[in-house]
Design a protein around this motif. Sequence first.
Motif, PDB file in Angstrom:
ATOM      1  N   ILE A 162       0.509  -9.959 -11.622  1.00 43.96           N
ATOM      2  CA  ILE A 162       1.141  -9.864 -10.801  1.00 43.96           C
ATOM      3  C   ILE A 162       1.409  -9.347 -10.146  1.00 43.96           C
ATOM      4  O   ILE A 162       2.025  -8.013 -10.877  1.00 43.96           O
ATOM      5  N   ARG A 163       1.983  -9.580  -8.573  1.00 46.78           N
ATOM      6  CA  ARG A 163       2.569  -8.449  -8.204  1.00 46.78           C
ATOM      7  C   ARG A 163       3.114  -6.975  -8.637  1.00 46.78           C
ATOM      8  O   ARG A 163       4.950  -7.783  -8.911  1.00 46.78           O
ATOM      9  N   GLY A 164       3.276  -6.016  -8.729  1.00 45.54           N
ATOM     10  CA  GLY A 164       4.173  -5.170  -9.310  1.00 45.54           C
ATOM     11  C   GLY A 164       5.496  -4.877  -8.105  1.00 45.54           C
ATOM     12  O   GLY A 164       6.426  -4.129  -8.039  1.00 45.54           O
ATOM     13  N   ASN A 165       5.201  -4.826  -6.260  1.00 44.53           N
ATOM     14  CA  ASN A 165       6.415  -4.088  -5.870  1.00 44.53           C
ATOM     15  C   ASN A 165       6.031  -2.478  -5.913  1.00 44.53           C
ATOM     16  O   ASN A 165       7.257  -2.305  -5.427  1.00 44.53           O
ATOM     17  N   ASN A 166       5.129  -2.030  -6.410  1.00 44.86           N
ATOM     18  CA  ASN A 166       5.758  -0.626  -6.218  1.00 44.86           C
ATOM     19  C   ASN A 166       5.047  -0.182  -5.265  1.00 44.86           C
ATOM     20  O   ASN A 166       4.345   0.995  -5.175  1.00 44.86           O
ATOM     21  N   PHE A 167       5.636   0.169  -3.904  1.00 42.57           N
ATOM     22  CA  PHE A 167       5.814   0.951  -3.054  1.00 42.57           C
ATOM     23  C   PHE A 167       5.658   2.692  -3.070  1.00 42.57           C
ATOM     24  O   PHE A 167       7.226   2.804  -3.842  1.00 42.57           O
ATOM     25  N   ARG A 168       4.994   2.795  -2.389  1.00 38.22           N
ATOM     26  CA  ARG A 168       5.604   4.650  -2.518  1.00 38.22           C
ATOM     27  C   ARG A 168       4.705   5.231  -2.181  1.00 38.22           C
ATOM     28  O   ARG A 168       3.633   4.550  -1.203  1.00 38.22           O
ATOM     29  N   VAL A 169       4.002   6.794  -1.115  1.00 37.46           N
ATOM     30  CA  VAL A 169       3.499   6.730  -0.454  1.00 37.46           C
ATOM     31  C   VAL A 169       2.125   7.001  -1.209  1.00 37.46           C
ATOM     32  O   VAL A 169       1.632   7.245  -2.328  1.00 37.46           O
ATOM     33  N   ASP A 170       1.402   6.659  -0.511  1.00 44.08           N
ATOM     34  CA  ASP A 170      -0.889   6.965  -0.332  1.00 44.08           C
ATOM     35  C   ASP A 170      -0.637   8.774  -0.348  1.00 44.08           C
ATOM     36  O   ASP A 170      -0.850  10.097   0.561  1.00 44.08           O
ATOM     37  N   GLY A 171      -0.951   9.526  -1.654  1.00 41.56           N
ATOM     38  CA  GLY A 171      -0.838  10.677  -1.765  1.00 41.56           C
ATOM     39  C   GLY A 171      -2.100  10.805  -1.216  1.00 41.56           C
ATOM     40  O   GLY A 171      -2.480  11.966  -0.810  1.00 41.56           O
ATOM     41  N   SER A 172      -2.961   9.914  -0.958  1.00 45.91           N
ATOM     42  CA  SER A 172      -4.614  11.002  -0.932  1.00 45.91           C
ATOM     43  C   SER A 172      -4.492  11.198   1.186  1.00 45.91           C
ATOM     44  O   SER A 172      -4.707  11.726   1.969  1.00 45.91           O
ATOM     45  N   MET A 173      -3.129  11.021   2.077  1.00 43.36           N
ATOM     46  CA  MET A 173      -2.842  10.899   3.238  1.00 43.36           C
ATOM     47  C   MET A 173      -2.866  12.343   3.202  1.00 43.36           C
ATOM     48  O   MET A 173      -2.035  13.150   2.306  1.00 43.36           O
ATOM     49  N   SER A 174      -2.470  13.228   4.827  1.00 40.96           N
ATOM     50  CA  SER A 174      -2.216  14.216   4.520  1.00 40.96           C
ATOM     51  C   SER A 174      -0.503  14.202   4.407  1.00 40.96           C
ATOM     52  O   SER A 174      -0.037  13.111   5.080  1.00 40.96           O
ATOM     53  N   PRO A 175       0.624  15.100   3.705  1.00 44.30           N
ATOM     54  CA  PRO A 175       1.798  14.370   3.742  1.00 44.30           C
ATOM     55  C   PRO A 175       2.456  14.295   4.782  1.00 44.30           C
ATOM     56  O   PRO A 175       4.095  13.891   5.233  1.00 44.30           O
ATOM     57  N   ASP A 176       2.159  15.763   5.964  1.00 52.40           N
ATOM     58  CA  ASP A 176       3.040  15.402   7.029  1.00 52.40           C
ATOM     59  C   ASP A 176       3.297  14.270   8.139  1.00 52.40           C
ATOM     60  O   ASP A 176       3.707  13.741   8.279  1.00 52.40           O
ATOM     61  N   TYR A 177       1.928  13.248   8.265  1.00 57.14           N
ATOM     62  CA  TYR A 177       1.790  12.013   8.441  1.00 57.14           C
ATOM     63  C   TYR A 177       1.820  10.714   7.726  1.00 57.14           C
ATOM     64  O   TYR A 177       1.776  10.033   8.473  1.00 57.14           O
ATOM     65  N   ALA A 178       2.399  10.858   6.156  1.00 60.35           N
ATOM     66  CA  ALA A 178       2.035   9.557   5.598  1.00 60.35           C
ATOM     67  C   ALA A 178       3.702   8.480   5.541  1.00 60.35           C
ATOM     68  O   ALA A 178       4.762   9.551   5.706  1.00 60.35           O
ATOM     69  N   VAL A 179       3.888   7.898   5.235  1.00 66.24           N
ATOM     70  CA  VAL A 179       4.766   6.639   5.758  1.00 66.24           C
ATOM     71  C   VAL A 179       4.920   6.805   4.017  1.00 66.24           C
ATOM     72  O   VAL A 179       4.698   6.575   3.105  1.00 66.24           O
ATOM     73  N   LYS A 180       6.517   6.808   4.132  1.00 66.72           N
ATOM     74  CA  LYS A 180       7.739   6.936   3.076  1.00 66.72           C
ATOM     75  C   LYS A 180       8.096   5.686   2.255  1.00 66.72           C
ATOM     76  O   LYS A 180       9.018   4.897   4.163  1.00 66.72           O
ATOM     77  N   PRO A 181       8.331   4.698   1.988  1.00 64.34           N
ATOM     78  CA  PRO A 181       8.740   3.835   1.493  1.00 64.34           C
ATOM     79  C   PRO A 181      10.420   3.837   2.220  1.00 64.34           C
ATOM     80  O   PRO A 181      11.273   2.896   3.197  1.00 64.34           O
ATOM     81  N   SER A 182      10.851   5.116   2.297  1.00 60.25           N
ATOM     82  CA  SER A 182      12.096   5.715   3.353  1.00 60.25           C
ATOM     83  C   SER A 182      12.284   5.497   4.139  1.00 60.25           C
ATOM     84  O   SER A 182      13.353   5.207   4.844  1.00 60.25           O
ATOM     85  N   ASP A 183      11.335   4.762   4.677  1.00 63.82           N
ATOM     86  CA  ASP A 183      11.740   5.008   6.761  1.00 63.82           C
ATOM     87  C   ASP A 183      11.341   4.216   6.716  1.00 63.82           C
ATOM     88  O   ASP A 183      11.994   3.606   8.023  1.00 63.82           O
ATOM     89  N   TYR A 184      11.837   3.220   5.988  1.00 71.49           N
ATOM     90  CA  TYR A 184      11.999   1.718   6.248  1.00 71.49           C
ATOM     91  C   TYR A 184      13.488   1.358   6.193  1.00 71.49           C
ATOM     92  O   TYR A 184      14.025   0.082   6.258  1.00 71.49           O
ATOM     93  N   VAL A 185      14.146   2.196   5.427  1.00 70.02           N
ATOM     94  CA  VAL A 185      15.880   1.705   4.594  1.00 70.02           C
ATOM     95  C   VAL A 185      16.634   1.923   6.358  1.00 70.02           C
ATOM     96  O   VAL A 185      16.865   2.355   6.712  1.00 70.02           O
ATOM     97  N   GLY A 186      17.314   0.811   5.737  1.00 70.10           N
ATOM     98  CA  GLY A 186      18.571   0.633   6.615  1.00 70.10           C
ATOM     99  C   GLY A 186      18.027  -0.557   8.832  1.00 70.10           C
ATOM    100  O   GLY A 186      17.989  -0.074   9.165  1.00 70.10           O
ATOM    101  N   THR A 187      16.763   0.053   8.042  1.00 72.90           N
ATOM    102  CA  THR A 187      15.923  -1.237   9.472  1.00 72.90           C
ATOM    103  C   THR A 187      15.458  -3.095   8.987  1.00 72.90           C
ATOM    104  O   THR A 187      15.918  -3.160   8.122  1.00 72.90           O
TER     105      THR A 187
END
Length: 231
Positions: A78-103
């Motif tokens: 079953i899908r877990g809906n564990n939205f999270r940052v991709d730790g394999s990417m450069s942290p300065d450019y990685a998208v966060k779940p919080s970027d979608y809040v309020g949109t």
Amino acid sequence: MKNILFVSLMALSLSTFANTLDNNCPSFSLRKYPIVSHQVKVEYVCHKKYALAYDDVNKITIYVATKVNPSMMSGKIIRGNNFRVDGSMSPDYAVKPSDYVGTPYDKGHLAEAELFTTDNEAMDESFLMSNMHPQVANFNRGIWKSLETYTHNLAKNDTIYIISGTVYGSKSNHIGRGVTVPEYSWKVIQIPSFQTVEAYLIPNVEHKNDTFKKYKVTVKEIEIATGLHFN
């Protein structure tokens, strides 16, 4: 097609833009991966069941590629809906779940979770934010979902390769910390056993009565819209 955003291509050799996915995770692409033939800062990332090309400057995934076969479509995870940052990417450019809040935008999958119901790790990785792109809610839950279901049905009977991506440009909207909202989402489905390819390019807007079949295009049209070169 009308009202499509065309990416300006650079007059450079395609070999200039070769990526590392061909060597590091070749199994998710039928041939070589699409080449990003316009000048952006790209990160290439391999995960267990998919690979991606990510535009650091615009903070958006250019495309995600995966391979699916019938055995992958019979799982019970079953899908877990564990939205999270991709730790394999450069942290300065990685998208966060919080970027979608309020949109008004959904976190829209490029490689959807329903493809990975036989593998817990792959299911979990499908919720990395690098596999998401901002989609109008009605688009994500409607016409895009219908296209995904159609793709699942193809995979139940055959091995297929799926590349899903985005169309964006200098006039695209942004959310959060500069995350680009694509103007179009697209999907290319390759079916080797039938030597066929299907491509769909759909505006990221509210769709009420549209069917995804209305937006069937050629791979060449995807190339023109995105600046990618398919091998």
